[in-house]
Design a protein around this motif. Sequence first.
Motif, short mmCIF file in Angstrom:
data_model
loop_
_atom_site.label_atom_id
_atom_site.label_comp_id
_atom_site.label_asym_id
_atom_site.label_seq_id
_atom_site.Cartn_x
_atom_site.Cartn_y
_atom_site.Cartn_z
N TYR A 1 39.43 47.95 44.48
CA TYR A 1 40.49 46.95 44.39
C TYR A 1 41.83 47.67 44.49
O TYR A 1 42.04 48.72 43.88
N PHE B 1 44.81 47.58 43.27
CA PHE B 1 45.55 48.07 42.11
C PHE B 1 44.75 49.11 41.32
O PHE B 1 45.32 49.89 40.57
N GLY C 1 54.84 49.07 40.51
CA GLY C 1 53.72 48.76 41.40
C GLY C 1 53.11 47.41 41.08
O GLY C 1 53.54 46.38 41.60
N TYR D 1 54.02 32.02 40.89
CA TYR D 1 55.40 32.52 40.76
C TYR D 1 56.43 31.39 40.79
O TYR D 1 57.61 31.63 41.02
#
Length: 404
Positions: free
Chosen positions: A15, A17, A40, A219
């Motif tokens: 993945y 991240f 990040g 968001y």
Amino acid sequence: MYKINDNYLKLPGSYLFSTIGKKVNAFATANPDKKIIRLGIGDVTLPLAPAVIDAFHKAVDEMAVKETFMGYAPDLGYEFLRSAIAKNDFEARGVKIDIDEIFVSDGAKSDSGNIGDIFSVDNKIAVCDPVYPVYVDTNAMAGRTGVFDAATERWTNVIYMPCTAETNFAPELPAETPDIIYLCFPNNPTGATINKDELQKWVDYANKVGAVIIYDAAYEAYISEDDVPHTIYECKDAKGCAIEIRSFSKNAGFTGTRLGYTVVPKELKCGDVSLNSLWARRHGTKFNGAPYITQRAGEAVYSPEGKKQTAEQVAYYMNNAKVIKNGLESAGYTVSGGVNAPYIWLKTPNNMTSWQFFDYLLEELNIVGTPGSGFGPSGEGYFRLTAFGTYENTLEAIERIKNA
Ligand code: MLT
């Protein structure tokens, strides 16, 4: 002999991240004297708002007393939270969502991965490119994406909708008809948005071709411009074609405490079959609810103090976004995003690849960001910085970049 789900073997690497986390940890271990600034992963840094913390404390105390102790939560989530969601996130925007259309969960990441359970493996998905990797990876795990072609860095059975500088980082209606369309606005990773008329085109298209839209609005709290829709249900007839996923992580800092929800309108039907009933069946069978204490804390986000305090947090992060955007622009970078979203999308300098720039920033300036190519082939040559760091670290990171 048992067999594994060998779709997992088709997934390239780990993945995104996790890969970045491993690289950064290796660098930190080898360079213990360096102060690494992490911009990040989109993880918040401010503590939970006081109103939220008070609600947590109160709920914990309730759990300590026989009369107020709570066991399993109701399947869809507590009514007090679903009512607050319906009133504040939808009714306040002129949208009617019934509380039995709201499914409380442990977060948008899980929901956006799990929602595929209610769809046949035969569906063809369309995704933005670049894209939040969870949509693609979870469809790959389900066997819906074909195989990964390393040469093109694309899955053979996925419709990619390039979001490039030429399209203002927004997708265009695909030439090939998809069954399931993933949209995320404000967008992760590019920070781009589309206005209501543009979103309406997607809704009309989905209704016309019989596709379903999985709309990730994690968001939404970062929208600052007037004509950007906060929910897809602001669009006409969206209830007939769209599922919306929401998060408490970014608007209220619940990344570590986990809370989100998904709206599946009762009007949303595949033939005679209600997707709301399918998701209720899935939710009831595979999920035991977000904890009572977390749902009470989520309810507090909608209290007058909670609204004020979380709005201040969003403003804090958006100030960071401004610092990053202005700082990079003054250093000569080409930058977008950061106006309606906590992500800044920049073009890598000197034709560096995304990973070359990642290595440069980490090794030379000790700053962590996210390589654009990790989000899809059209992200190559781009890089994402998050505004979720502390103000001081954000400022320092930008100073390092400007002085490099
Ligand atoms: C990101 O950095 O893209 C997000 O934090 C990931 C997530 O919300 O799962």
